[in-house]
Design a protein around this motif. Structure first.
Motif, mmCIF file in Angstrom:
data_model
loop_
_atom_site.group_PDB
_atom_site.id
_atom_site.type_symbol
_atom_site.label_atom_id
_atom_site.label_comp_id
_atom_site.label_asym_id
_atom_site.label_seq_id
_atom_site.Cartn_x
_atom_site.Cartn_y
_atom_site.Cartn_z
ATOM 1 N N LEU A 166 0.708 -1.233 0.064
ATOM 2 C CA LEU A 166 -0.184 -0.382 -0.149
ATOM 3 C C LEU A 166 1.032 0.648 0.100
ATOM 4 O O LEU A 166 0.751 2.727 -0.941
ATOM 5 N N ILE B 41 1.903 1.647 -3.586
ATOM 6 C CA ILE B 41 0.947 2.430 -5.009
ATOM 7 C C ILE B 41 0.989 4.221 -4.024
ATOM 8 O O ILE B 41 0.849 4.311 -5.149
ATOM 9 N N GLN C 56 4.117 6.461 -5.621
ATOM 10 C CA GLN C 56 3.804 6.254 -7.109
ATOM 11 C C GLN C 56 3.926 7.992 -7.607
ATOM 12 O O GLN C 56 3.334 8.532 -6.962
ATOM 13 N N LYS C 57 4.315 8.275 -9.141
ATOM 14 C CA LYS C 57 3.522 8.664 -9.476
ATOM 15 C C LYS C 57 2.497 8.808 -9.866
ATOM 16 O O LYS C 57 2.188 8.123 -10.813
ATOM 17 N N ILE C 58 1.213 9.160 -9.577
ATOM 18 C CA ILE C 58 -0.420 9.093 -9.330
ATOM 19 C C ILE C 58 -0.984 9.937 -9.047
ATOM 20 O O ILE C 58 -0.498 11.071 -7.758
ATOM 21 N N ARG C 59 -2.149 10.695 -9.544
ATOM 22 C CA ARG C 59 -2.979 11.555 -9.038
ATOM 23 C C ARG C 59 -3.941 11.046 -7.850
ATOM 24 O O ARG C 59 -4.383 9.460 -7.552
ATOM 25 N N GLY C 60 -4.452 11.970 -6.682
ATOM 26 C CA GLY C 60 -4.806 11.424 -5.685
ATOM 27 C C GLY C 60 -3.836 10.375 -5.368
ATOM 28 O O GLY C 60 -4.923 9.543 -3.720
ATOM 29 N N LYS C 61 -2.694 11.176 -5.002
ATOM 30 C CA LYS C 61 -2.611 10.071 -3.741
ATOM 31 C C LYS C 61 -2.855 10.237 -2.518
ATOM 32 O O LYS C 61 -3.781 9.597 -1.595
ATOM 33 N N PHE D 262 -6.290 10.726 -1.547
ATOM 34 C CA PHE D 262 -7.589 10.451 -1.442
ATOM 35 C C PHE D 262 -7.096 8.597 -0.924
ATOM 36 O O PHE D 262 -7.881 8.471 -0.189
ATOM 37 N N LEU D 263 -5.665 7.966 -1.787
ATOM 38 C CA LEU D 263 -5.492 6.724 -1.256
ATOM 39 C C LEU D 263 -4.873 6.960 -0.090
ATOM 40 O O LEU D 263 -5.273 5.741 0.772
ATOM 41 N N SER E 234 -7.991 6.286 2.156
ATOM 42 C CA SER E 234 -8.888 4.808 2.375
ATOM 43 C C SER E 234 -8.127 4.275 3.161
ATOM 44 O O SER E 234 -8.557 3.964 3.657
ATOM 45 N N PHE E 235 -6.646 3.834 2.465
ATOM 46 C CA PHE E 235 -5.986 2.427 3.456
ATOM 47 C C PHE E 235 -5.485 3.307 4.763
ATOM 48 O O PHE E 235 -6.231 2.256 5.534
ATOM 49 N N TRP F 235 -7.960 -5.277 7.555
ATOM 50 C CA TRP F 235 -8.676 -4.415 6.885
ATOM 51 C C TRP F 235 -7.890 -2.624 8.100
ATOM 52 O O TRP F 235 -8.220 -2.068 7.530
ATOM 53 N N VAL G 212 -3.454 -2.644 9.026
ATOM 54 C CA VAL G 212 -2.817 -1.776 7.859
ATOM 55 C C VAL G 212 -2.309 -0.817 7.169
ATOM 56 O O VAL G 212 -1.239 -0.137 7.753
#
Lengths: 99, 296
Positions: B92, B95, B98-103, B105-106, B109-110, B169, B172
């Motif tokens: 996680l 994840i 990464q180079k990603i939009r909405g970090k 949000f991720l 959520s985790f 869940w 983590v």
């Protein structure tokens, strides 16, 4: 020097990342929707959980039936006093232990 | 001489800073540990007076098959949940890194389940895994995988799966935060240098990321082992130790003997044993770590 990653790879990256995130959120979202269902509402398919009618009846009955604000206040007392005490005592001690 | 008096002066100066902490620490941690050991040497029930029996509680414990089976259950939980939750935390964190939009949000959520209390996550899990009208069963029926509801909580293996899944869940997110902090501490220049030298992303991960994460991994594994050893509340609330006693952890057995059967002395004996085991694990980990860093 830097290579752009291919669009398929990028899409895959987004799909995997976001679907894991949604899996993590799903039980909480589900809890929210179930709390908005009125009691005695039959469900036979999964979609029924998420479709109307919604109602706030459960929230009102919780407030009426249980001293929930008192419970919240109790939690608040424990949480705040424990936090304050821990920060106060351990920062004092750490101040002198730290070289 | 002068050094000594200086030291003394320093100590006296330090006293008002350390004393408040020490008093609380002694009163709420050290005293209960000693008192617990003292209790474990007694036969003590609510109705009868405490009476000294020496180490006979310990002898009884070694012959108690319920102790061993619930201890075994806790060991199973530790052995299964520790690698799972540590690895999941790493995945996680990768994840989110990464180079990603909405970090954000991720990350939210985790981490969100971690802020919920054990009572909340347990009732969510109970309703998710109910045989009739449970979310999981209904979902599986809707997509046509199964026709009859799976009895998640009345089969040994499935009940274990639910418990480990719930714990994964729920907790983590904490490991993920620790790993994420460590990932962000790795200097970008390492990766730049590696890619100039022609290292593939996989090689960069194996030879830069993983070695750099080693110190934090030790910490996370130790914390996770201690946390998993103390498992009780979620099992108690989700399966109640069942089916039968298949998922009953040692802490639940201690709770039942101490407060249901009122054998406080025997409960203290088992608690103290677990305490010693945890101390041994922690010390062993520190020693192994020291030796490893000496070698390097």
């Amino acid at each position: 020097m830097k290579k752009e990653i291919s669009p398929t790879k990028k899409a895959l990256k987004y799909m995997v990342s976001y679907s894991i995130a949604v899996c993590f959120l799903l039980p909480i979202i589900w809890m929210l929707f179930v709390s908005l269902k009125s009691e005695g509402f039959r469900v036979s398919r999964i979609i029924d959980w998420f479709t109307p009618p919604y109602s706030l009846a459960n929230y009102f009955s919780v407030i009426q039936r249980a001293p929930i604000f008192r419970w919240m206040f109790n939690s608040f007392i424990v949480a705040s006093s424990a936090t304050l005490l821990v920060i106060f005592l351990s920062s004092l001690a750490a101040f002198y232990i730290a070289p | 001489m002068e050094f000594n008096s200086n030291k003394k002066k320093n100590f006296i100066k330090a006293l008002p800073f350390i004393l408040p902490f020490m008093i609380v620490y002694l009163f709420f941690l050290v005293f209960p540990i000693i008192r617990g050991f003292w209790m474990s040497l007694h036969r003590w029930t609510i109705v009868r007076k405490m009476h000294f029996v020496g180490f006979s509680n310990y002898i009884e414990m070694f012959q108690d098959s319920s102790f061993w089976s619930s201890f075994g259950n806790t060991m199973i939980f530790v052995l299964v949940s520790t690698p799972t939750i540590v690895l999941a935390g790493l995945v996680l964190a990768l994840i989110c890194n990464q180079k990603i939009r909405g970090k954000l949000f991720l990350k939210i959520s985790f981490f969100l389940p971690y802020v919920l209390s054990v009572a909340v996550i347990s009732s969510i899990m109970v309703y998710l895994f109910q045989t009739n009208n449970g979310f999981i069963n209904m979902f599986l029926e809707d997509i046509g995988v199964i026709s009859n509801g799976i009895q998640w909580l009345s089969r040994d293996l499935l009940a274990w799966f639910v418990v480990v899944f719930a714990t994964l869940w729920w907790t983590v997110g904490f490991n993920m935060i620790l790993y994420l902090a460590a990932l962000q501490d790795i200097p970008e220049s390492y990766y730049e240098a590696a890619s100039v030298d022609g290292a593939t992303p996989l090689e960069q991960f194996l030879y830069i990321t993983l070695p750099q994460l080693k110190p934090i991994t030790w910490v996370i594994v130790l914390l996770q082992i201690i946390f998993s050893y103390k498992v009780f509340a979620q099992i108690w609330l989700i399966t109640g130790g069942g089916p039968g006693t298949a998922t009953r952890p040692i802490i639940q057995y201690i709770y039942e003997t101490s407060f249901r059967q009122n054998s406080l002395g025997y409960g203290a004996t088992m608690s103290f044993t677990i305490f010693v085991i945890l101390i041994i694990i922690s010390v062993a980990q520190i020693v192994i770590r020291r030796k490893r860093s000496d070698v390097q």
